[in-house]
Design an enzyme around this catalytic site. Structure first.
Site, PDB file in Angstrom:
ATOM      1  N   GLY A 134       0.694  -1.201  -0.100  1.00 23.76           N
ATOM      2  CA  GLY A 134      -0.104  -0.005  -0.104  1.00 23.76           C
ATOM      3  C   GLY A 134       0.949   1.270   0.007  1.00 23.76           C
ATOM      4  NE  ARG A 184      -3.305   9.666  -7.838  1.00 27.44           N
ATOM      5  CZ  ARG A 184      -2.980   8.537  -8.400  1.00 27.44           C
ATOM      6  NH1 ARG A 184      -2.423   8.340  -9.535  1.00 27.44           N
ATOM      7  NH2 ARG A 184      -4.130   7.569  -8.201  1.00 27.44           N
ATOM      8  CG  ASP A 260      -5.344  -1.091 -14.471  1.00 16.55           C
ATOM      9  OD1 ASP A 260      -5.368  -1.661 -15.566  1.00 16.55           O
ATOM     10  OD2 ASP A 260      -4.458  -0.854 -13.765  1.00 16.55           O
ATOM     11  CG  ASN A 261      -2.571   2.581 -15.135  1.00 18.82           C
ATOM     12  OD1 ASN A 261      -3.142   2.607 -14.143  1.00 18.82           O
ATOM     13  ND2 ASN A 261      -1.597   1.868 -15.395  1.00 18.82           N
ATOM     14  CG  ASP A 270      -2.487   5.240 -12.101  1.00 19.19           C
ATOM     15  OD1 ASP A 270      -2.881   6.274 -11.331  1.00 19.19           O
ATOM     16  OD2 ASP A 270      -2.898   4.107 -11.762  1.00 19.19           O
TER      17      ASP A 270
HETATM   18  P1  AMP Z   1       0.056   0.385 -11.301  1.00 17.97           P
HETATM   19  O1  AMP Z   1       0.723  -0.435 -12.061  1.00 17.97           O
HETATM   20  O2  AMP Z   1       0.654   1.109 -10.318  1.00 17.97           O
HETATM   21  O3  AMP Z   1      -0.934   1.023 -11.933  1.00 17.97           O
HETATM   22  O4  AMP Z   1      -0.922  -0.517 -10.157  1.00 17.97           O
HETATM   23  C1  AMP Z   1      -1.948  -1.570 -10.671  1.00 17.97           C
HETATM   24  C2  AMP Z   1      -2.460  -2.045  -9.369  1.00 17.97           C
HETATM   25  O5  AMP Z   1      -1.589  -2.562  -8.269  1.00 17.97           O
HETATM   26  C3  AMP Z   1      -3.439  -1.008  -8.864  1.00 17.97           C
HETATM   27  O6  AMP Z   1      -4.701  -1.530  -8.562  1.00 17.97           O
HETATM   28  C4  AMP Z   1      -2.644  -0.288  -7.721  1.00 17.97           C
HETATM   29  O7  AMP Z   1      -3.560   0.137  -6.830  1.00 17.97           O
HETATM   30  C5  AMP Z   1      -1.903  -1.922  -7.228  1.00 17.97           C
HETATM   31  N1  AMP Z   1      -0.749  -1.697  -6.780  1.00 17.97           N
HETATM   32  C6  AMP Z   1       0.586  -1.171  -7.184  1.00 17.97           C
HETATM   33  N2  AMP Z   1       1.533  -1.077  -6.168  1.00 17.97           N
HETATM   34  C7  AMP Z   1       0.799  -1.387  -4.984  1.00 17.97           C
HETATM   35  C8  AMP Z   1       1.336  -1.372  -3.651  1.00 17.97           C
HETATM   36  N3  AMP Z   1       2.775  -1.161  -3.423  1.00 17.97           N
HETATM   37  N4  AMP Z   1       0.483  -1.620  -2.773  1.00 17.97           N
HETATM   38  C9  AMP Z   1      -0.976  -1.996  -2.828  1.00 17.97           C
HETATM   39  N5  AMP Z   1      -1.344  -1.841  -4.267  1.00 17.97           N
HETATM   40  C10 AMP Z   1      -0.362  -1.426  -5.358  1.00 17.97           C
HETATM   41 MG    MG Z   2      -2.537   2.249 -11.950  1.00 21.11          MG
END
Ligand code: AMP
Ligand code: MG
Length: 503
Positions: A134, A184, A260-261, A270
């Site tokens: 998180g 943000r 999702d981004n 993101d």
């Molecule tokens: P991202 O690649 O940063 O867009 O993340 C893809 C997914 O993984 C999203 O649902 C993020 O919330 C989750 N996520 C990425 N890094 C973390 C982290 N360190 N802790 C919890 N969730 C994460």
């Molecule tokens: Mg993301």
């Protein structure tokens, strides 16, 4: 804010006096879960965006700010939420994602009446963390902070950043790093993947309330129209195409264009292993974990369209009860993308070349130039900036650009055709054109090596380079005497910095 504006909108207020408007949090809990931030030990403000705070009507002197912006104290009278979503990641369906480390901590009305959401990224685990911590590390948080504000100053739609708070708390990535939280700001953080989540789960009845929320808040001119979903999706597709036209024409690669981004408002969202290209390569891939090059520079426009197709598929149940009719509506909306993209991109390339009108043959002129820049591995930002020096009344070579060319004679031929094209404009005034071009060809962008230098300094406790870059990138089109080294291509040893996609 100037005194007159303060009088008009009211002076900046402490947080508890800001007008809250929790309409996203007010949606049913199928869309999100209430989660409190996890406290962050020993918060240190690396940067506070005073200009954005003023725009939001926030009193920067509020004693509670640092605690709230680091997740150590709740925003008065607001229960923070993490949203659930799904998405297509590198083309593959992932049925369960969500805000794994982001929390919406407030929804407020700005002094100008616009509603915005504030979100902490890196504020601790949520039900959607899928076993991760998180947290976000300082390195990636600095990159997101600087780039979102740089994009905003370039005029490219984006989420913004209000604050960046660091902590000595250790966070394990490839190496042991330390935590940070950015706050943000955006009118909405709703993603394509939120609609995909409900469609693929077989809960199409959950699509309309979320779509109606987005329409009511962000597309109010469509409220109440029986055809509102189709009209709205047209606008989402148009905004997405226009956004990517803006990315292409500043040489920006997003790096992780998963659905999702993708923002339902067409915002850049993101920031991860993104990059502004230094040496121009048509197939440049900025994300070193993108082994197949799915999100390479020249693929971005098509990927944007593919992502729209995923969104449209999810929305089909809202478009008509008749499946054939719904499919026909989807196809028509999908097909808008190419024309919108081509028109927006050509207009921007023409602006970059200083052309007031767009004429037949301009697409060819642009693609020839891009091919030359590609073969010369020319610096993208610098080359376009220098093109304003080409004159219609002299055959002087395009100094600075020509030197980088693999085939200077081919470039001379291109400049000759460019000059001929400029002479065909109704207004051939070179000085006026140079002024116009300098307003669309930035001198300063967030080059990877500049961000890296700011990160390395901040890791040593010196935040001054972050502040310097914030000032510099806030005026990307201005000549800034004394700052020229920030406009130069990176030195050889920093040309191929590998940006870790961990964050
Ligand atoms: P991202 O690649 O940063 O867009 O993340 C893809 C997914 O993984 C999203 O649902 C993020 O919330 C989750 N996520 C990425 N890094 C973390 C982290 N360190 N802790 C919890 N969730 C994460
Ligand atoms: Mg993301």
């Amino acid at each position: 804010m100037r005194p007159q504006e303060a009088l008009l909108h009211g002076a900046p207020k402490p947080l508890e006096q800001l007008p809250l408007d929790p309409c996203y949090a007010g949606l049913s809990d199928v869309y999100h879960t209430v989660v409190s931030p996890t406290p962050l030990p020993h918060p240190r403000v690396v940067h506070f965006n005073a200009a954005l705070a003023a725009e939001l009507g926030i009193d920067a002197g509020d004693q509670a700010l640092v605690d709230i912006l680091s997740g150590n104290r709740p925003w008065p009278d607001y229960a923070p939420v993490a949203s659930v979503y799904a998405g297509h990641q590198f083309g593959a369906w992932v049925s369960q994602l969500g805000d794994g480390r982001a929390l919406t901590i407030a929804e407020i009305r700005k002094p100008d009446g616009e509603r915005v959401e504030l979100q902490l990224k890196g504020a601790g685990p949520t039900p959607y963390s899928r076993g991760s911590d998180g947290r976000a590390v300082l390195r990636s948080s600095i990159r997101e902070y600087l780039c979102s504000e740089a994009m905003h100053a370039l005029g490219i739609p984006t989420t913004r950043c209000l604050s960046l708070v660091a902590s000595p708390q250790p966070v394990q990535r490839e190496t042991l790093e330390t935590a940070a939280v950015v706050c943000r700001v955006a009118p909405s953080f709703v993603r394509f993947g939120q609609f995909e989540f409900f469609y693929h789960r077989g809960q199409p009845e959950q699509l309309a309330p979320l779509a109606d929320h987005v329409i009511a808040q962000h597309f109010p001119h469509l409220c109440g129209r029986p055809d509102r979903y189709a009209r709205w999706l047209e606008e989402v597709v148009d905004r997405t195409a226009q956004l990517i036209a803006q990315w292409q024409t500043v040489g920006f690669c997003h790096g992780v264009m998963n659905t999702d981004n993708f923002s339902i408002l067409g915002l850049t969202l993101d920031y991860g292993p993104f990059g502004f290209m230094d040496a121009f390569r048509q197939h440049h891939v900025c994300n070193h974990s993108d082994y197949e090059g799915r999100y390479g520079y020249d693929s971005q426009p098509l990927i944007g369209q593919w992502n729209c197709s995923r969104l449209l598929q999810a929305m089909q149940p809202l478009l008509s009860d008749d499946q054939d009719e719904a499919a026909a509506i989807v196809t028509a909306i999908y097909e808008r993308y190419s024309a919108t993209y081509s028109r927006a991109a050509l207009r921007r390339w023409a602006d970059k070349l200083g052309l007031i009108e767009v004429r037949d043959g301009d697409t060819r002129l642009v693609s020839q130039l891009l091919t030359l820049l590609h073969h010369g591995k020319s610096d993208f930002t610098r080359s376009f900036r220098l093109l304003s020096r080409v004159r219609t009344d002299s055959d002087a070579p395009a100094v600075g650009v020509r030197e980088e060319m693999a085939d200077p004679a081919a470039f001379d031929a291109w400049v000759a055709s460019y000059r001929a094209r400029l002479r065909a404009e109704q207004n051939t005034d070179d000085a006026a054109r140079a002024v116009r071009m300098d307003r669309v060809n930035p001198k300063y962008v967030l080059r990877n090596h500049l961000a890296q230098a700011a990160i390395e300094r901040a890791l040593d406790g010196d935040d001054s380079e972050v502040a310097t870059l914030m000032r510099l990138l806030g005026r990307p089109y201005d000549e800034q005497p004394g700052m020229e080294r920030y406009a130069a291509a990176p030195p050889d040893e920093l040309r191929h910095l590998e940006i870790s996609c961990s964050s």
